[in-house]
Design a protein around this motif. Sequence first.
Motif, PDB file in Angstrom:
ATOM      1  N   VAL A  73      24.055  22.317  24.551  1.00  0.00           N
ATOM      2  CA  VAL A  73      25.157  21.384  24.347  1.00  0.00           C
ATOM      3  C   VAL A  73      24.903  20.636  23.042  1.00  0.00           C
ATOM      4  N   THR A  74      25.934  20.547  22.199  1.00  0.00           N
ATOM      5  CA  THR A  74      25.822  19.855  20.919  1.00  0.00           C
ATOM      6  C   THR A  74      26.834  18.723  20.850  1.00  0.00           C
ATOM      7  N   ASN A  75      26.355  17.541  20.472  1.00  0.00           N
ATOM      8  CA  ASN A  75      27.219  16.393  20.259  1.00  0.00           C
ATOM      9  C   ASN A  75      27.676  16.425  18.798  1.00  0.00           C
ATOM     10  N   THR A  76      28.986  16.525  18.573  1.00  0.00           N
ATOM     11  CA  THR A  76      29.518  16.607  17.213  1.00  0.00           C
ATOM     12  C   THR A  76      29.887  15.251  16.625  1.00  0.00           C
ATOM     13  N   SER A  77      29.752  14.184  17.399  1.00  0.00           N
ATOM     14  CA  SER A  77      30.091  12.846  16.917  1.00  0.00           C
ATOM     15  C   SER A  77      28.974  12.287  16.039  1.00  0.00           C
ATOM     16  N   GLU A  78      29.379  11.525  15.042  1.00  0.00           N
ATOM     17  CA  GLU A  78      28.415  10.823  14.181  1.00  0.00           C
ATOM     18  C   GLU A  78      27.951   9.505  14.807  1.00  0.00           C
ATOM     19  N   SER A  79      28.694   9.019  15.837  1.00  0.00           N
ATOM     20  CA  SER A  79      28.404   7.670  16.332  1.00  0.00           C
ATOM     21  C   SER A  79      28.352   7.511  17.849  1.00  0.00           C
ATOM     22  N   ASP A  80      28.979   8.405  18.604  1.00  0.00           N
ATOM     23  CA  ASP A  80      29.085   8.211  20.051  1.00  0.00           C
ATOM     24  C   ASP A  80      28.278   9.247  20.827  1.00  0.00           C
ATOM     25  N   PRO A  81      27.649   8.833  21.943  1.00  0.00           N
ATOM     26  CA  PRO A  81      26.937   9.808  22.777  1.00  0.00           C
ATOM     27  C   PRO A  81      27.915  10.758  23.474  1.00  0.00           C
ATOM     28  N   LEU A  82      27.431  11.918  23.834  1.00  0.00           N
ATOM     29  CA  LEU A  82      28.158  12.893  24.653  1.00  0.00           C
ATOM     30  C   LEU A  82      27.537  12.832  26.038  1.00  0.00           C
ATOM     31  N   THR A  83      28.332  12.468  27.042  1.00  0.00           N
ATOM     32  CA  THR A  83      27.800  12.208  28.378  1.00  0.00           C
ATOM     33  C   THR A  83      28.432  13.142  29.395  1.00  0.00           C
ATOM     34  N   PHE A  84      27.587  13.663  30.300  1.00  0.00           N
ATOM     35  CA  PHE A  84      28.065  14.555  31.345  1.00  0.00           C
ATOM     36  C   PHE A  84      27.172  14.464  32.567  1.00  0.00           C
ATOM     37  N   VAL A  85      27.740  14.822  33.704  1.00  0.00           N
ATOM     38  CA  VAL A  85      26.984  14.923  34.946  1.00  0.00           C
ATOM     39  C   VAL A  85      26.577  16.379  35.101  1.00  0.00           C
ATOM     40  N   SER A  86      25.330  16.607  35.437  1.00  0.00           N
ATOM     41  CA  SER A  86      24.829  17.941  35.742  1.00  0.00           C
ATOM     42  C   SER A  86      24.528  17.997  37.237  1.00  0.00           C
ATOM     43  N   ILE A  87      25.136  18.968  37.913  1.00  0.00           N
ATOM     44  CA  ILE A  87      24.860  19.217  39.337  1.00  0.00           C
ATOM     45  C   ILE A  87      24.237  20.604  39.391  1.00  0.00           C
ATOM     46  N   TYR A  88      23.060  20.710  40.012  1.00  0.00           N
ATOM     47  CA  TYR A  88      22.371  22.005  40.002  1.00  0.00           C
ATOM     48  C   TYR A  88      21.729  22.295  41.353  1.00  0.00           C
ATOM     49  N   TRP A  89      21.650  23.594  41.654  1.00  0.00           N
ATOM     50  CA  TRP A  89      21.174  24.030  42.966  1.00  0.00           C
ATOM     51  C   TRP A  89      20.640  25.443  42.882  1.00  0.00           C
ATOM     52  N   LEU A  90      19.767  25.774  43.823  1.00  0.00           N
ATOM     53  CA  LEU A  90      19.286  27.146  43.974  1.00  0.00           C
ATOM     54  C   LEU A  90      20.243  27.897  44.877  1.00  0.00           C
ATOM     55  N   GLN A  91      20.597  29.110  44.502  1.00  0.00           N
ATOM     56  CA  GLN A  91      21.414  29.952  45.369  1.00  0.00           C
ATOM     57  C   GLN A  91      20.547  30.421  46.537  1.00  0.00           C
ATOM     58  N   PRO A  92      21.115  30.532  47.743  1.00  0.00           N
ATOM     59  CA  PRO A  92      20.330  31.060  48.871  1.00  0.00           C
ATOM     60  C   PRO A  92      19.836  32.474  48.536  1.00  0.00           C
ATOM     61  N   ALA A  93      18.672  32.800  49.049  1.00  0.00           N
ATOM     62  CA  ALA A  93      18.125  34.146  48.846  1.00  0.00           C
ATOM     63  C   ALA A  93      19.079  35.166  49.429  1.00  0.00           C
ATOM     64  N   GLU A  94      19.174  36.304  48.751  1.00  0.00           N
ATOM     65  CA  GLU A  94      20.043  37.373  49.241  1.00  0.00           C
ATOM     66  C   GLU A  94      19.530  37.866  50.580  1.00  0.00           C
ATOM     67  N   HIS A  95      20.447  38.135  51.500  1.00  0.00           N
ATOM     68  CA  HIS A  95      20.062  38.649  52.813  1.00  0.00           C
ATOM     69  C   HIS A  95      19.529  40.076  52.671  1.00  0.00           C
ATOM     70  N   ASP A  96      18.655  40.459  53.562  1.00  0.00           N
ATOM     71  CA  ASP A  96      18.084  41.806  53.554  1.00  0.00           C
ATOM     72  C   ASP A  96      19.229  42.815  53.684  1.00  0.00           C
ATOM     73  N   LYS A  97      19.345  43.703  52.701  1.00  0.00           N
ATOM     74  CA  LYS A  97      20.451  44.652  52.669  1.00  0.00           C
ATOM     75  C   LYS A  97      20.354  45.706  53.767  1.00  0.00           C
ATOM     76  N   ASP A  98      19.175  45.890  54.347  1.00  0.00           N
ATOM     77  CA  ASP A  98      18.997  46.889  55.423  1.00  0.00           C
ATOM     78  C   ASP A  98      19.355  46.327  56.791  1.00  0.00           C
ATOM     79  N   ALA A  99      19.561  45.037  56.891  1.00  0.00           N
ATOM     80  CA  ALA A  99      19.828  44.422  58.206  1.00  0.00           C
ATOM     81  C   ALA A  99      21.230  44.712  58.676  1.00  0.00           C
TER      82      ALA A  99
END
Length: 117
Positions: A91-117
């Motif tokens: 992410v790049t802030n292109t402003s000369e004077s103001d901050p660029l602010t954002f919320v980051s929401i992050y999570w691990l995806q559940p493990a893939e289920h066993d394909k043979d089940a």
Amino acid sequence: MHVKTDADDARIRKNGCDIRELYPWDGVVVPPWNSTLCSIRPTESSTPHGHATDETFIFISGEGHLRVATEERRITPGDVVYIPHGTDHEVTNTSESDPLTFVSIYWLQPAEHDKDA
């Protein structure tokens, strides 16, 4: 009622961003996702990086550019972006004077289920 105040929360510097951790909230709740309030200083960029978590950015103030893998676009307040795990982004802030602010929401995806089940 539980309240976090901006004045009382600690900040860290990580991946070229000033970060305030929102969740998990020690002693209150540990949801299945984490979130931070991120700010990029004027004319600066985050460190290009990827990680094991999926991530959503919600831009709340400022303007700039976002690169996800080889795709680039201009970003403005109100934009919401999903970034799959393992995908390099910056992410790049292109402003000369103001901050660029954002919320980051992050999570691990559940493990893939066993394909043979």
